[in-house]
Design an enzyme around this catalytic site. Structure first.
Site, PDB file in Angstrom:
ATOM      1  N   ARG A  92       2.254  40.094 -17.823  1.00 42.45           N
ATOM      2  CA  ARG A  92       1.469  41.338 -17.752  1.00 42.45           C
ATOM      3  C   ARG A  92       0.002  40.949 -17.910  1.00 42.45           C
ATOM      4  NH1 ARG A  92       3.253  46.645 -20.873  1.00 42.45           N
ATOM      5  NH2 ARG A  92       2.006  47.651 -19.263  1.00 42.45           N
ATOM      6  N   ASP A 102      -5.601  47.247 -25.436  1.00 43.81           N
ATOM      7  CA  ASP A 102      -4.996  46.040 -24.866  1.00 43.81           C
ATOM      8  C   ASP A 102      -6.019  44.921 -24.723  1.00 43.81           C
ATOM      9  OD1 ASP A 102      -2.870  48.047 -24.140  1.00 43.81           O
ATOM     10  OD2 ASP A 102      -2.021  46.182 -23.373  1.00 43.81           O
ATOM     11  N   ASN A 132      -7.263  50.605 -22.641  1.00 42.68           N
ATOM     12  CA  ASN A 132      -6.040  51.090 -23.287  1.00 42.68           C
ATOM     13  C   ASN A 132      -5.273  51.961 -22.283  1.00 42.68           C
ATOM     14  OD1 ASN A 132      -4.339  51.285 -25.660  1.00 42.68           O
ATOM     15  ND2 ASN A 132      -4.942  53.435 -25.754  1.00 42.68           N
ATOM     16  N   LYS A 133      -4.157  52.464 -22.726  1.00 44.97           N
ATOM     17  CA  LYS A 133      -3.258  53.238 -21.851  1.00 44.97           C
ATOM     18  C   LYS A 133      -4.015  54.268 -21.016  1.00 44.97           C
ATOM     19  CE  LYS A 133       0.102  52.615 -21.266  1.00 44.97           C
ATOM     20  NZ  LYS A 133       0.456  51.787 -20.078  1.00 44.97           N
ATOM     21  N   ARG A 181       6.883  46.263 -25.122  1.00 40.60           N
ATOM     22  CA  ARG A 181       5.556  46.614 -24.602  1.00 40.60           C
ATOM     23  C   ARG A 181       4.663  46.869 -25.811  1.00 40.60           C
ATOM     24  NH1 ARG A 181       5.401  50.472 -27.403  1.00 40.60           N
ATOM     25  NH2 ARG A 181       3.479  50.999 -26.368  1.00 40.60           N
ATOM     26  N   GLY A 182       3.352  47.039 -25.510  1.00 45.02           N
ATOM     27  CA  GLY A 182       2.388  47.125 -26.602  1.00 45.02           C
ATOM     28  C   GLY A 182       1.801  45.729 -26.799  1.00 45.02           C
ATOM     29  N   GLN A 188       5.470  56.803 -23.024  1.00 47.21           N
ATOM     30  CA  GLN A 188       5.584  56.088 -24.301  1.00 47.21           C
ATOM     31  C   GLN A 188       5.373  57.039 -25.489  1.00 47.21           C
ATOM     32  OE1 GLN A 188       3.835  55.023 -21.655  1.00 47.21           O
ATOM     33  NE2 GLN A 188       3.682  52.802 -21.553  1.00 47.21           N
TER      34      GLN A 188
HETATM   35  O1  MRU Z   1       2.010  49.778 -21.110  1.00 48.93           O
HETATM   36  P1  MRU Z   1       2.143  49.610 -22.605  1.00 48.93           P
HETATM   37  O2  MRU Z   1       3.153  50.522 -23.206  1.00 48.93           O
HETATM   38  O3  MRU Z   1       2.329  48.166 -22.988  1.00 48.93           O
HETATM   39  O4  MRU Z   1       0.730  50.045 -23.155  1.00 48.93           O
HETATM   40  C1  MRU Z   1       0.490  49.932 -24.535  1.00 48.93           C
HETATM   41  C2  MRU Z   1      -0.833  50.479 -24.950  1.00 48.93           C
HETATM   42  O5  MRU Z   1      -1.626  50.930 -24.151  1.00 48.93           O
HETATM   43  C3  MRU Z   1      -1.160  50.382 -26.409  1.00 48.93           C
HETATM   44  O6  MRU Z   1      -2.046  51.394 -26.780  1.00 48.93           O
HETATM   45  C4  MRU Z   1      -1.804  49.015 -26.739  1.00 48.93           C
HETATM   46  O7  MRU Z   1      -1.065  47.971 -26.195  1.00 48.93           O
HETATM   47  C5  MRU Z   1      -1.931  48.819 -28.199  1.00 48.93           C
HETATM   48  S1  MRU Z   1      -0.353  48.668 -28.979  1.00 48.93           S
HETATM   49  C6  MRU Z   1      -0.629  48.428 -30.628  1.00 48.93           C
END
Ligand code: MRU
Length: 317
Positions: A81, A217, A227-228, A46-47, A176
């Site tokens: 995703r 993202d 973002n998250k 993920r990320g 996370q």
């Molecule tokens: O759901 P995730 O864990 O994929 O979400 C990740 C994030 O929100 C990160 O902040 C983003 O992808 C940047 S990672 C360098």
């Protein structure tokens, strides 16, 4: 560079299973595009940048095995995703090369991501004040080809000899921050304190946070950043407390086709993430749940956008 989450040798992709961290360092072997796509959907990896690198290798595996055509493989990976635009970006890059070049190009883009992150880190280290840095989710080596974006900025600050203390939001509901950022910081000796997401306001009110830095993202053309989930809340809090709020990301996260944040697709995930903890039910059966994985921070709450090409501010963007 001690932490890596993605390894590739021709025909075999290996992913550090991020669902099992920090309890266990377990690697998953992947040899076909279907498995690469499900590893993205199921959060083995993920990320945004790490998702893209995995999709690149997924395409390389598809071309190598030749059982699905490139168009099918693309559709499969794109559907894995929806929010991280880096996924579309890498598939479009690979679309420009002939079959024989797909695997070497995927390897090159993986290496390039590490270099990009180091440059993001250098930009950020010039901008961020030392002291307390609040962050959310995991944006470190695990989320990228190495080093990290927002957490990469912290790494760069530490490497430059600055006194930095990371305050890591646990990042409900998927954790996370608690599971991955806390683990990365501990592994690398970066001073870090874990907080529940709901503690961020009290911490800022005590004057212990000098800056907030988060990843993204997808960043829309007007600077709005997805973002998250919980990032928007931190941005509002930061504005209220006069704390600078930075978003760190590579150009592959910038979606110029997307005019503003309202056009960013936001992934909704399973209700189980809220109603259960490690398989144990914590909410009543049948309760309605809303579980968006991301939120959008409007550009007017963002102090600066930290990229590999330098800092963008409301004046320069
Ligand atoms: O759901 P995730 O864990 O994929 O979400 C990740 C994030 O929100 C990160 O902040 C983003 O992808 C940047 S990672 C360098």
């Amino acid at each position: 560079m001690s932490i890596e989450a993605i390894r590739y040798r021709p025909g075999l992709l290996e992913l550090l299973d991020q669902r099992r961290l920090p309890a266990e360092e377990h690697w998953v072997g992947i040899t076909d595009v279907h498995h690469a796509a499900s590893a993205i959907t199921d959060m083995v990896v993920r990320g945004a940048p790490a998702i893209a690198i995995t999709a690149g290798y997924g395409m390389a595996l598809a071309v190598r095995r030749g059982r699905v055509d490139r168009r099918q493989a693309q559709e499969l990976l794109l559907a894995a995703r929806p929010t991280a635009v880096n996924l579309r970006w890498i598939l479009e890059r690979l679309d420009q090369v002939p079959d024989a070049r797909v695997e070497p190009e995927a390897i090159r883009l993986h290496r390039e991501d590490l270099d990009t992150n180091r440059r993001i880190g250098m930009t950020g280290a010039r901008v961020l004040p030392p002291g307390g840095v609040l962050t959310i989710c995991n944006t470190g080596a695990l989320a990228t080809g190495g080093w990290g974006t927002a957490l990469g900025v912290v790494r760069s600050l530490v490497c430059a000899g600055n006194a930095v203390h990371v305050w890591a939001c646990e990042t409900r509901p998927y954790l996370q921050g608690a599971r991955l950022t806390a683990w990365e910081c501990q592994r690398e000796g970066i001073p870090c304190t874990l907080i529940a997401d709901s503690m961020a306001g009290a911490l800022m009110a005590e004057g212990r946070i000098n800056s907030v830095v988060v990843g993204a993202d997808r960043v829309a053309a007007n600077g709005d950043a997805a973002n998250k989930i919980g990032t928007y809340t931190l941005a509002v809090l930061a504005k209220h407390h006069g704390v600078p709020f930075y978003v760190a990301f590579p150009r592959s996260t910038l979606d110029l086709r997307c005019p503003n944040g309202q056009h960013i697709p936001i992934e909704e995930r399973s209700p189980d993430e809220l109603t259960t903890l490690r398989g144990v039910r914590i909410a009543p059966e049948g309760i309605h749940v809303w579980n968006p994985a991301f939120d959008v921070t409007p550009a007017d709450l963002i102090t600066g956008w930290i990229t590999e090409d330098g800092l963008w501010t409301p004046e320069t963007r």
